[in-house]
Scaffold this motif. Structure first.
Motif, PDB file in Angstrom:
ATOM      1  N   ARG A  91       0.853  -1.196   0.000  1.00  0.00           N
ATOM      2  CA  ARG A  91       0.000   0.000   0.000  1.00  0.00           C
ATOM      3  C   ARG A  91       0.888   1.244   0.000  1.00  0.00           C
ATOM      4  N   GLY A  92       1.993   1.156  -0.723  1.00  0.00           N
ATOM      5  CA  GLY A  92       3.014   2.192  -0.615  1.00  0.00           C
ATOM      6  C   GLY A  92       2.958   3.299  -1.643  1.00  0.00           C
ATOM      7  N   TRP A  93       1.983   3.280  -2.581  1.00  0.00           N
ATOM      8  CA  TRP A  93       1.992   4.315  -3.608  1.00  0.00           C
ATOM      9  C   TRP A  93       1.319   5.578  -3.088  1.00  0.00           C
ATOM     10  N   ASP A  94       2.004   6.715  -3.263  1.00  0.00           N
ATOM     11  CA  ASP A  94       1.468   7.982  -2.777  1.00  0.00           C
ATOM     12  C   ASP A  94       0.861   8.819  -3.892  1.00  0.00           C
ATOM     13  N   GLY A  95       0.711   8.211  -5.069  1.00  0.00           N
ATOM     14  CA  GLY A  95       0.111   8.927  -6.191  1.00  0.00           C
ATOM     15  C   GLY A  95       1.106   9.681  -7.045  1.00  0.00           C
ATOM     16  N   ALA A  96       2.371   9.661  -6.669  1.00  0.00           N
ATOM     17  CA  ALA A  96       3.396  10.385  -7.423  1.00  0.00           C
ATOM     18  C   ALA A  96       4.372   9.410  -8.063  1.00  0.00           C
ATOM     19  N   GLY A  97       5.003   9.843  -9.144  1.00  0.00           N
ATOM     20  CA  GLY A  97       6.051   9.027  -9.754  1.00  0.00           C
ATOM     21  C   GLY A  97       5.504   7.982 -10.721  1.00  0.00           C
ATOM     22  N   ASN A  98       6.401   7.094 -11.129  1.00  0.00           N
ATOM     23  CA  ASN A  98       6.088   6.058 -12.111  1.00  0.00           C
ATOM     24  C   ASN A  98       5.464   4.860 -11.391  1.00  0.00           C
ATOM     25  N   LEU A  99       4.145   4.729 -11.493  1.00  0.00           N
ATOM     26  CA  LEU A  99       3.439   3.672 -10.757  1.00  0.00           C
ATOM     27  C   LEU A  99       3.895   2.270 -11.150  1.00  0.00           C
ATOM     28  N   PRO A 100       3.940   1.916 -12.446  1.00  0.00           N
ATOM     29  CA  PRO A 100       4.363   0.551 -12.788  1.00  0.00           C
ATOM     30  C   PRO A 100       5.747   0.207 -12.242  1.00  0.00           C
ATOM     31  N   ASP A 101       6.688   1.172 -12.334  1.00  0.00           N
ATOM     32  CA  ASP A 101       8.042   0.912 -11.841  1.00  0.00           C
ATOM     33  C   ASP A 101       8.048   0.752 -10.326  1.00  0.00           C
ATOM     34  N   GLN A 102       7.328   1.627  -9.617  1.00  0.00           N
ATOM     35  CA  GLN A 102       7.273   1.525  -8.158  1.00  0.00           C
ATOM     36  C   GLN A 102       6.627   0.212  -7.729  1.00  0.00           C
ATOM     37  N   ALA A 103       5.547  -0.178  -8.406  1.00  0.00           N
ATOM     38  CA  ALA A 103       4.857  -1.416  -8.056  1.00  0.00           C
ATOM     39  C   ALA A 103       5.749  -2.631  -8.309  1.00  0.00           C
ATOM     40  N   ARG A 104       6.488  -2.597  -9.420  1.00  0.00           N
ATOM     41  CA  ARG A 104       7.384  -3.712  -9.736  1.00  0.00           C
ATOM     42  C   ARG A 104       8.469  -3.851  -8.669  1.00  0.00           C
ATOM     43  N   ARG A 105       9.094  -2.720  -8.336  1.00  0.00           N
ATOM     44  CA  ARG A 105      10.157  -2.763  -7.331  1.00  0.00           C
ATOM     45  C   ARG A 105       9.620  -3.226  -5.980  1.00  0.00           C
ATOM     46  N   ALA A 106       8.434  -2.723  -5.623  1.00  0.00           N
ATOM     47  CA  ALA A 106       7.836  -3.122  -4.350  1.00  0.00           C
ATOM     48  C   ALA A 106       7.530  -4.614  -4.345  1.00  0.00           C
ATOM     49  N   ARG A 107       7.026  -5.104  -5.470  1.00  0.00           N
ATOM     50  CA  ARG A 107       6.673  -6.523  -5.559  1.00  0.00           C
ATOM     51  C   ARG A 107       7.903  -7.394  -5.333  1.00  0.00           C
ATOM     52  N   TYR A 108       8.974  -7.092  -6.051  1.00  0.00           N
ATOM     53  CA  TYR A 108      10.177  -7.914  -5.909  1.00  0.00           C
ATOM     54  C   TYR A 108      10.802  -7.757  -4.528  1.00  0.00           C
ATOM     55  N   GLY A 109      10.727  -6.557  -3.973  1.00  0.00           N
ATOM     56  CA  GLY A 109      11.268  -6.360  -2.632  1.00  0.00           C
ATOM     57  C   GLY A 109      10.506  -7.166  -1.588  1.00  0.00           C
ATOM     58  N   LEU A 110       9.172  -7.138  -1.665  1.00  0.00           N
ATOM     59  CA  LEU A 110       8.352  -7.906  -0.722  1.00  0.00           C
ATOM     60  C   LEU A 110       8.602  -9.402  -0.873  1.00  0.00           C
ATOM     61  N   ILE A 111       8.667  -9.858  -2.122  1.00  0.00           N
ATOM     62  CA  ILE A 111       8.869 -11.293  -2.354  1.00  0.00           C
ATOM     63  C   ILE A 111      10.253 -11.717  -1.871  1.00  0.00           C
ATOM     64  N   ALA A 112      11.273 -10.893  -2.127  1.00  0.00           N
ATOM     65  CA  ALA A 112      12.627 -11.243  -1.674  1.00  0.00           C
ATOM     66  C   ALA A 112      12.679 -11.355  -0.156  1.00  0.00           C
ATOM     67  N   ASP A 113      12.040 -10.425   0.543  1.00  0.00           N
ATOM     68  CA  ASP A 113      12.023 -10.479   2.013  1.00  0.00           C
ATOM     69  C   ASP A 113      11.282 -11.721   2.498  1.00  0.00           C
ATOM     70  N   TRP A 114      10.154 -12.016   1.846  1.00  0.00           N
ATOM     71  CA  TRP A 114       9.369 -13.210   2.204  1.00  0.00           C
ATOM     72  C   TRP A 114      10.188 -14.483   2.002  1.00  0.00           C
ATOM     73  N   ALA A 115      10.857 -14.573   0.850  1.00  0.00           N
ATOM     74  CA  ALA A 115      11.637 -15.771   0.537  1.00  0.00           C
ATOM     75  C   ALA A 115      12.794 -15.946   1.517  1.00  0.00           C
ATOM     76  N   GLU A 116      13.497 -14.858   1.786  1.00  0.00           N
ATOM     77  CA  GLU A 116      14.642 -14.955   2.691  1.00  0.00           C
ATOM     78  C   GLU A 116      14.197 -15.381   4.091  1.00  0.00           C
ATOM     79  N   ALA A 117      13.062 -14.825   4.551  1.00  0.00           N
ATOM     80  CA  ALA A 117      12.555 -15.188   5.875  1.00  0.00           C
ATOM     81  C   ALA A 117      12.145 -16.656   5.933  1.00  0.00           C
ATOM     82  N   GLY A 118      11.682 -17.184   4.788  1.00  0.00           N
ATOM     83  CA  GLY A 118      11.248 -18.579   4.748  1.00  0.00           C
ATOM     84  C   GLY A 118      12.321 -19.537   4.274  1.00  0.00           C
TER      85      GLY A 118
END
Length: 419
Positions: A91-118
């Protein structure tokens, strides 16, 4: 379960991309669309043959109505198939900037953290041959060169996690046929029909071009050929960098005489790698910006780009961190500063790491060792306690302190070959 018949070749291609590096547990990024569901089915088939245990993960970006329901649908399907599943929310988008790029980076960041924790070392993504072809055309529209037109990378490392794309030679049609045979329905993202998105327009144009023989598979082959060219170019960058690149306390030096003999494209890539290594940025600057650096070098002029200063000496080009880029950076004791320096010593209470700057240089100028230029010293790490300079190891004011470069020289050369 032994898989044969019309889907066997797809599973073979999926498994082959892992080579001998087969993980014990495999993360599967699943959105609910046909590509990622096909990926999930293949991972489950592989597990039934002794492959790694699949763990599915869905990222709900919350950017459109129904995304939560789709994530819940994926979770229900995974439960029915006996596959562990986790939903992550962004839920990190503040309405500014490149949405697809921010969403992509957030997705991979969340998944990487999830994978490392598991303790999941590898995560598979559902990019297909169609994605390769669509990306190729989109970059062709932007008049991209070899780097842009080369095929999608089959994988990359993010922290301790290896992201993999095992379906780059599998078409969407093949995956949907696989799902039909399995009796599984997929979710069609409504944005896939929204022609305000460039990728949707390209997808429809490619469908029209098939009658002319311009197919996704053909464009995929072209992209792979260009990928081979790209790897060859970076091999030559690596070879020439070994000859002409040296290091001086975090600065990078390139021998001018040897640099002048190199083809322009090799020079451009070498400079891009130097700028990326010093700045710590995920990507180097675009080619047109680097061309300006090359013109400055030809004219014997210095230039600043990407948070890095380039100066032209009689024998060497010197690249150093731009003082302005690090002027406001602070790091607590034991933490990395500027992503590349670790300072160790007798930490006094209230101390922190910051750039030496003009104020620090004035406090230790009588102790400075000859060698590093003034600009390099200004951007070097120092230990401060309030306005008092405690130590500046790179400036010769050590007093029991040391500065260790975290991104070392061998990492620079290795990063060239990682393309």
């Amino acid at each position: 379960m032994f898989v044969n018949g019309p889907t066997a070749h797809i599973l073979d291609q999926f498994v082959a991309t892992f080579g001998n590096a087969r993980p014990k547990r495999l993360g599967i990024a699943v959105s609910g669309g046909s590509d990622s569901l096909g990926l999930l089915v293949l991972a489950r088939q592989w597990a039934a043959q002794g492959g790694p245990e699949p763990h599915a993960v869905t990222v709900d970006h919350g950017l459109r109505a129904g995304s939560g329901d789709e994530a819940a649908g994926v979770a229900a399907l995974c439960a029915r198939l006996g596959v562990a599943h986790t939903t992550l929310e962004w839920r990190g988008w503040d309405g500014a900037g490149n949405l697809p790029d921010q969403a992509r980076r957030a997705r991979y960041g969340l998944i990487a953290d999830w994978a490392e924790a598991g303790q999941i070392s590898d995560v598979a993504l559902g990019h297909t041959l169609n994605d390769v072809a669509e990306t190729f055309v989109m970059r062709l529209m932007r008049e991209a060169g070899v780097d842009g037109l080369a095929a999608m990378a089959p994988g990359w490392r993010q922290g301790a996690v290896e992201f993999r794309r095992p379906l780059l030679q599998v078409s969407r049609v093949e995956l949907r046929a696989l799902l039909d045979r399995e009796g599984l329905a997929w979710v069609d993202d409504p944005t896939n029909e929204d022609e305000t998105f460039e990728r949707v327009r390209v997808r429809k144009a490619l469908a029209a071009l098939e009658d002319l023989g311009v197919t996704a598979r053909g464009l995929g082959r072209v992209a792979r050929h260009l990928g081979e060219v790209r790897r060859t170019l970076y091999w030559y960058v690596f070879v020439e960098a070994r000859k002409y690149v040296t290091f001086d306390r975090g600065d990078v030096l390139i021998e001018r005489k040897g640099f002048r003999t190199l083809p322009r494209d090799i020079c451009r890539r070498m400079v891009q790698e130097v700028l990326r290594w010093i700045s710590g940025a995920e990507y180097g600057p675009r080619g047109k910006a680097v061309d300006l650096v090359l013109e400055a070098i030809r004219g014997g002029n210095g230039m600043t780009l990407h948070g890095v200063m380039m100066s032209v000496g009689s024998d060497h080009l010197r690249f150093t961190r731009e003082p302005k880029a690090v002027a406001e950076l602070r790091a607590a004791p034991g933490k990395a500063w500027d992503g590349r320096w670790q300072l160790d010593g007798p930490w006094p209470e209230g101390a922190e790491v910051a750039a030496l700057g003009e104020a620090g240089l004035a406090q230790c100028e009588d102790r400075v060792r000859p060698g590093l230029p003034r600009a390099s010293l200004l951007a070097s790490p120092a230990v401060w306690r309030g306005g008092h300079l405690v130590a500046a190891p790179l400036a010769g004011f050590a007093d029991g302190w040391s500065a260790t470069l975290l991104r070392d020289e061998e990492l620079f050369f290795a990063s060239i070959l990682a393309h």
